[in-house]
Write a protein that holds these residues in place. Structure first.
Motif, PDB file in Angstrom:
ATOM      1  N   THR A  64     -16.755  47.447   9.034  1.00 59.88           N
ATOM      2  CA  THR A  64     -17.444  46.149   9.020  1.00 59.88           C
ATOM      3  C   THR A  64     -16.502  45.021   9.415  1.00 59.88           C
ATOM      4  N   ASN A 318     -27.820  49.462  11.127  1.00 59.46           N
ATOM      5  CA  ASN A 318     -27.795  48.206  10.356  1.00 59.46           C
ATOM      6  C   ASN A 318     -26.397  47.593  10.243  1.00 59.46           C
ATOM      7  N   TYR A 319     -25.418  48.124  10.977  1.00 59.66           N
ATOM      8  CA  TYR A 319     -24.082  47.549  10.899  1.00 59.66           C
ATOM      9  C   TYR A 319     -24.033  46.141  11.482  1.00 59.66           C
ATOM     10  N   ASP A 322     -24.681  43.805   8.665  1.00 57.25           N
ATOM     11  CA  ASP A 322     -23.513  43.670   7.777  1.00 57.25           C
ATOM     12  C   ASP A 322     -22.444  42.780   8.405  1.00 57.25           C
ATOM     13  N   SER A 348     -16.327  40.410   4.674  1.00 58.31           N
ATOM     14  CA  SER A 348     -16.463  41.871   4.723  1.00 58.31           C
ATOM     15  C   SER A 348     -16.059  42.502   3.392  1.00 58.31           C
ATOM     16  N   MET A 351     -18.883  42.049   0.922  1.00 64.25           N
ATOM     17  CA  MET A 351     -19.960  43.005   1.169  1.00 64.25           C
ATOM     18  C   MET A 351     -19.568  44.406   0.698  1.00 64.25           C
ATOM     19  N   ASP A 355     -21.256  46.849  -2.316  1.00 60.78           N
ATOM     20  CA  ASP A 355     -21.685  48.231  -2.071  1.00 60.78           C
ATOM     21  C   ASP A 355     -20.950  49.207  -2.987  1.00 60.78           C
ATOM     22  N   TYR A 369     -29.644  46.410  -0.781  1.00 60.12           N
ATOM     23  CA  TYR A 369     -30.288  45.603   0.258  1.00 60.12           C
ATOM     24  C   TYR A 369     -30.746  44.254  -0.303  1.00 60.12           C
ATOM     25  N   LYS A 372     -27.532  41.997  -1.077  1.00 64.17           N
ATOM     26  CA  LYS A 372     -26.868  41.536   0.144  1.00 64.17           C
ATOM     27  C   LYS A 372     -27.750  40.562   0.916  1.00 64.17           C
TER      28      LYS A 372
END
Length: 392
Positions: A64, A318-319, A322, A348, A351, A355, A369, A372
């Motif tokens: 990321t 979905n990167y 992010d 980053s 995030m 996670d 989800y 974030k």
């Protein structure tokens, strides 16, 4: 002289004094949020701040972070790139196919993967810059095209395993001694940069901050570097992907701050019309921004594919979201013209911390989800609010 006049003069003198600890609300809010997340998860789970988990955390954030570095340049220039997640998947597929199916060695595979990323960036950047097709549409189409190309070229099958030398890009660690060498080098570089800044201010007639303040800054930086190296060495050492992040961050920070190209990018994003009237070749700059961003997506693909030891059909999914979220959380404005590489790296880390922490707590994936997405909306809201407040 009257009392009122003396009061006015005193206020003027105080206003002229430089504030060496100037308060940057956005930066401190971001760092405070990260510390709050770490404290919360450490209280909820005793393994969160363990060397093992922190090493995994920095390893997880690497992909990321690399994507966010490229995305910062794109957003600062007033553009957007929705295709980088699919580019990660597609170029990762190229990596695995060349290495596993065609038995290419590591160096040619790396060069071919980077070349594919640069070529994709050139095509997308040329359409956006020279044919005036909105970046949103071009990269949205690219997101679908390259995901489909991944399925088509690989036959929708997982390709594995990679050769040990290629796999080491995403799975190896730097040993204790080399880690301490890097830490000392980092501390020396930080000291040299502080000295250089002091000399530059003195050379051009600006007031120089007190020496004690400079030493305090260096002490804080040194404590962070030493603490980081010590923690990483307590497990296996510094992950190679994170070293790549640090190197890329330093290179692109220098490009954005100390080169004509970097200043042009900020000028284009801040005021495109003024940039055009200043003689900046906007089309060429936009083209190069997308080449750099998509090349970094290929670098991220190398790291991800090597870490997984395989190319999968869901790689990179979905990167792009992010990466955009990391940039916005780190202070990059979606309006363009504002943003830093360092801020994107911290974004980053925020995030990845969310996670990692929620995974340790065994929370359902939908909560990740939701959290974030909520943080992303809050970050954009704060950006717009701060801009409106400045105008007022």
């Amino acid at each position: 002289m009257s009392v009122n006049q003396e009061t006015v003069l005193e206020h003027a003198r105080l206003k002229q004094r430089p504030n060496w600890f100037k308060f940057d609300m956005r930066a401190y809010t971001m760092i405070g949020a990260l510390m709050s997340i770490w404290i919360l998860f450490s209280l909820l789970h005793d393994r969160f701040l363990s060397p093992t988990n922190l090493s995994n955390l920095f390893l997880q954030m690497s992909v990321t972070s690399i994507l966010a570095i490229g995305m910062v340049l794109v957003i600062v220039a007033g553009q957007i790139d929705l295709s980088i997640g699919s580019i990660v998947g597609f170029t990762g597929g190229i990596t695995a196919m060349l290495n596993v199916w065609y038995e290419w060695s590591t160096v040619p595979v790396i060069l071919a993967t980077l070349g594919a990323g640069a070529a994709i960036g050139f095509v997308q950047g040329w359409i956006i810059a020279y044919r005036a097709v909105p970046a949103f549409i071009v990269t949205l189409g690219g997101m679908l095209i390259f995901r489909g190309a991944l399925f088509g070229t690989t036959g929708s099958v997982t390709i594995a395993p990679l050769t040990p030398s290629l796999k080491s890009i995403g799975q190896s660690y730097i040993g204790d001694v080399i880690g301490w060498v890097f830490g000392i080098i980092g501390l020396i570089v930080a000291g040299l940069l502080i000295i250089r800044k002091r000399r530059a201010r003195a050379k051009f007639g600006f007031e120089v901050e007190p020496f004690a303040v400079s030493m305090l800054r260096l002490g804080v930086i040194g404590a962070l570097i030493i603490g980081f190296v010590y923690l990483m060495n307590s497990y296996k050492g510094i992950p190679v992907p994170f070293v790549m992040v640090i190197v890329l961050a330093l290179v692109f920070t220098f490009i954005s701050r100390n080169t004509t190209f970097g200043r042009h990018i900020y000028a284009i994003g801040g005021n495109p019309e003024a940039a055009r009237l200043s003689g900046i070749n906007i089309k060429r700059r936009i083209l190069l921004v997308f080449v750099l961003c998509n090349t970094l997506a290929a670098v991220a693909a190398l790291v991800l594919t090597a870490r997984l030891n395989a190319a999968t059909m869901s790689a990179g999914q979905n990167y792009e979201l992010d990466a955009i979220a990391a940039c916005v959380i780190g202070g990059t404005s979606l309006m363009g013209g504002t943003g830093t590489i360092a801020g994107a790296i911290i974004g980053s880390l925020v995030m990845a911390s969310l996670d990692n922490g929620m995974s340790l707590m065994n929370l359902e994936s939908f909560w990740q989800y939701i959290v974030k997405g909520g943080i992303l909306v809050l970050a954009v809201y704060l950006d717009i609010y701060s801009r409106q407040k400045k105008k007022a």
